[in-house]
Motif scaffolding. Structure first.
Motif, mmCIF file in Angstrom:
data_model
loop_
_atom_site.group_PDB
_atom_site.id
_atom_site.type_symbol
_atom_site.label_atom_id
_atom_site.label_comp_id
_atom_site.label_asym_id
_atom_site.label_seq_id
_atom_site.Cartn_x
_atom_site.Cartn_y
_atom_site.Cartn_z
ATOM 1 N N LEU A 128 0.938 -0.813 0.444
ATOM 2 C CA LEU A 128 0.124 0.065 -0.269
ATOM 3 C C LEU A 128 1.032 1.048 0.339
ATOM 4 O O LEU A 128 1.576 1.211 0.389
ATOM 5 N N ASN A 129 0.184 1.927 -1.174
ATOM 6 C CA ASN A 129 1.496 3.348 -0.876
ATOM 7 C C ASN A 129 0.523 4.598 0.244
ATOM 8 O O ASN A 129 -0.350 5.233 -0.438
ATOM 9 N N LEU A 130 -0.179 4.402 1.180
ATOM 10 C CA LEU A 130 -0.667 5.444 2.136
ATOM 11 C C LEU A 130 0.729 6.772 2.019
ATOM 12 O O LEU A 130 1.578 6.831 2.325
ATOM 13 N N ARG A 131 -0.489 7.784 2.340
ATOM 14 C CA ARG A 131 0.039 8.927 2.590
ATOM 15 C C ARG A 131 0.558 9.077 3.989
ATOM 16 O O ARG A 131 0.115 7.578 4.742
ATOM 17 N N PRO A 132 1.095 10.000 4.640
ATOM 18 C CA PRO A 132 2.412 9.603 5.955
ATOM 19 C C PRO A 132 1.078 9.429 7.519
ATOM 20 O O PRO A 132 1.196 8.834 7.980
ATOM 21 N N ILE A 133 0.015 9.977 7.409
ATOM 22 C CA ILE A 133 -1.177 10.564 8.255
ATOM 23 C C ILE A 133 -1.646 9.042 8.270
ATOM 24 O O ILE A 133 -1.924 7.937 9.205
ATOM 25 N N PRO A 134 -2.684 8.671 7.240
ATOM 26 C CA PRO A 134 -2.916 7.134 7.120
ATOM 27 C C PRO A 134 -2.138 6.159 7.406
ATOM 28 O O PRO A 134 -2.867 5.108 7.877
ATOM 29 N N MET A 135 -1.173 6.086 7.062
ATOM 30 C CA MET A 135 0.779 5.009 7.135
ATOM 31 C C MET A 135 0.194 5.145 8.837
ATOM 32 O O MET A 135 0.457 4.389 9.212
ATOM 33 N N LEU A 136 0.410 6.360 9.950
ATOM 34 C CA LEU A 136 0.948 5.950 10.906
ATOM 35 C C LEU A 136 -0.424 5.324 11.679
ATOM 36 O O LEU A 136 -0.373 4.845 12.699
ATOM 37 N N ILE A 137 -1.823 6.030 10.943
ATOM 38 C CA ILE A 137 -2.851 5.442 11.837
ATOM 39 C C ILE A 137 -2.944 4.298 11.763
ATOM 40 O O ILE A 137 -3.308 3.606 12.649
ATOM 41 N N GLY A 176 -0.592 1.672 11.002
ATOM 42 C CA GLY A 176 0.589 0.630 11.752
ATOM 43 C C GLY A 176 0.473 1.532 12.948
ATOM 44 O O GLY A 176 0.835 0.145 13.950
ATOM 45 N N SER A 177 -0.442 1.861 13.606
ATOM 46 C CA SER A 177 -0.297 1.856 15.158
ATOM 47 C C SER A 177 -1.247 1.136 15.442
ATOM 48 O O SER A 177 -1.300 0.780 16.534
ATOM 49 N N ARG A 178 -2.086 0.152 14.817
ATOM 50 C CA ARG A 178 -2.339 -1.400 14.982
ATOM 51 C C ARG A 178 -1.605 -1.830 16.192
ATOM 52 O O ARG A 178 -1.418 -3.038 16.927
ATOM 53 N N TRP A 179 -0.258 -2.123 15.464
ATOM 54 C CA TRP A 179 0.941 -2.433 16.532
ATOM 55 C C TRP A 179 1.217 -2.535 17.851
ATOM 56 O O TRP A 179 1.497 -2.782 18.375
ATOM 57 N N LEU A 180 0.486 -0.798 17.736
ATOM 58 C CA LEU A 180 0.444 -1.150 19.651
ATOM 59 C C LEU A 180 -0.003 -1.911 20.237
ATOM 60 O O LEU A 180 -0.176 -1.595 21.462
ATOM 61 N N GLN A 181 -1.157 -2.672 19.800
ATOM 62 C CA GLN A 181 -2.132 -3.400 20.490
ATOM 63 C C GLN A 181 -1.493 -4.698 20.847
ATOM 64 O O GLN A 181 -1.691 -5.607 21.721
ATOM 65 N N LEU A 182 -0.184 -4.866 20.035
ATOM 66 C CA LEU A 182 0.978 -6.579 20.019
ATOM 67 C C LEU A 182 1.588 -5.996 21.890
ATOM 68 O O LEU A 182 1.023 -7.258 22.959
ATOM 69 N N PRO A 183 2.302 -5.355 22.435
ATOM 70 C CA PRO A 183 2.665 -5.595 23.673
ATOM 71 C C PRO A 183 1.006 -5.971 24.799
ATOM 72 O O PRO A 183 1.283 -6.579 25.642
ATOM 73 N N LEU A 184 0.160 -5.473 24.193
ATOM 74 C CA LEU A 184 -1.497 -5.894 25.351
ATOM 75 C C LEU A 184 -2.033 -6.876 24.975
ATOM 76 O O LEU A 184 -2.170 -7.821 25.715
ATOM 77 N N TYR A 185 -1.670 -7.862 23.832
ATOM 78 C CA TYR A 185 -2.170 -9.065 23.951
ATOM 79 C C TYR A 185 -0.782 -10.438 23.992
ATOM 80 O O TYR A 185 -0.798 -11.044 24.521
#
Length: 194
Positions: free
Chosen positions: A14-23, A25-34
C-alpha cells in the motif's frame, strides 16, 4: 492513431500518505497488550496447577462438597483461560494482523469466520459461562447461610444472581443487535410485511 490511457495498476504494497500510514501502523501498539495476556495465561496455568495439587493432596480429607467446589474452581480457571485465548487469537486476527493459519491442522474452527461482532458474542457467552460457575459455587456454599458457616450473605447471593441475569440479558441484547445489523434489506422487507 488513438491514444489509450492506462490506469496504473495498484502495487501489492500500500502506498499510504504519512498520516494514514501512521494511523494504520498504530494497530501494532496492541501487540504488547496481547503479549501481556499471554503472560496472564501463564499465570492461570500456574494457578490451575496449584489448585490441582491442593485438590490431589487433600483428596482423602475433603468432603464431597469441598471436592466439588475445588473442581468448580478448576473449571472456572479453564473457562477464564479459554476466554483469554479467544481475546488473544481473535483480537489479534481481527485488529492487528492475519495469523495465516489456513490449512493448519490445529486452526480453531471459529477463527475462519471471526470478526468484531462474532468476537463480542463469543466473549459474552464465555462471560456468562464463567458467571454461571461462580453462581453455582455460591449456591453450593450458600447452604451454610442458616448455620452461619459461610462468608456469603443473602444480599450477596441476591446481587450475584442479579448480575448474572444482567450478563444474560446483555448477551441477548448483543445478539439481537448483531442480528438486526446483519439483516439484508430483502429480509427486512419480508419481516415487516409479516
Amino acid at each position: 492513431m488513438s491514444v489509450i490511457l492506462e490506469t496504473p495498476l495498484p502495487r501489492k504494497g500500500l502506498n499510504l500518505r504519512p498520516i494514514p500510514m501512521l494511523i494504520f501502523g498504530s494497530r501494532w501498539l496492541q501487540l504488547p497488550l496481547y503479549v501481556g495476556l499471554i503472560v496472564a495465561q501463564g499465570v492461570y496455568v500456574v494457578l490451575f496447577l496449584k489448585e490441582l495439587w491442593h485438590l490431589f493432596a487433600n483428596a482423602f480429607d475433603f468432603s464431597e462438597q469441598q471436592i466439588m467446589l475445588a473442581v468448580l474452581g478448576l473449571i472456572d480457571v479453564v473457562m477464564i483461560s479459554n476466554l483469554l485465548m479467544m481475546v488473544i487469537v481473535g483480537g489479534y486476527e481481527t485488529f492487528v494482523s492475519r495469523l495465516n493459519l489456513k490449512g493448519h491442522p490445529d486452526e480453531p474452527e471459529w477463527l475462519s469466520h471471526v470478526n468484531a461482532s462474532v468476537l463480542k458474542i463469543k466473549l459474552a457467552m464465555a462471560i456468562i459461562g464463567i458467571s454461571s460457575i461462580h453462581l453455582l459455587r455460591t449456591f453450593i456454599e450458600a447452604g451454610g447461610l442458616v448455620s452461619g458457616k459461610t462468608g456469603y450473605t443473602e444480599t450477596g447471593v441476591m446481587w450475584q444472581t442479579i448480575i448474572h441475569t444482567v450478563f444474560i440479558l446483555s448477551a441477548i441484547g448483543i445478539a439481537c443487535v448483531d442480528r438486526l445489523s446483519n439483516i439484508s434489506p430483502e429480509e427486512a422487507k419480508h419481516s415487516v410485511s409479516h
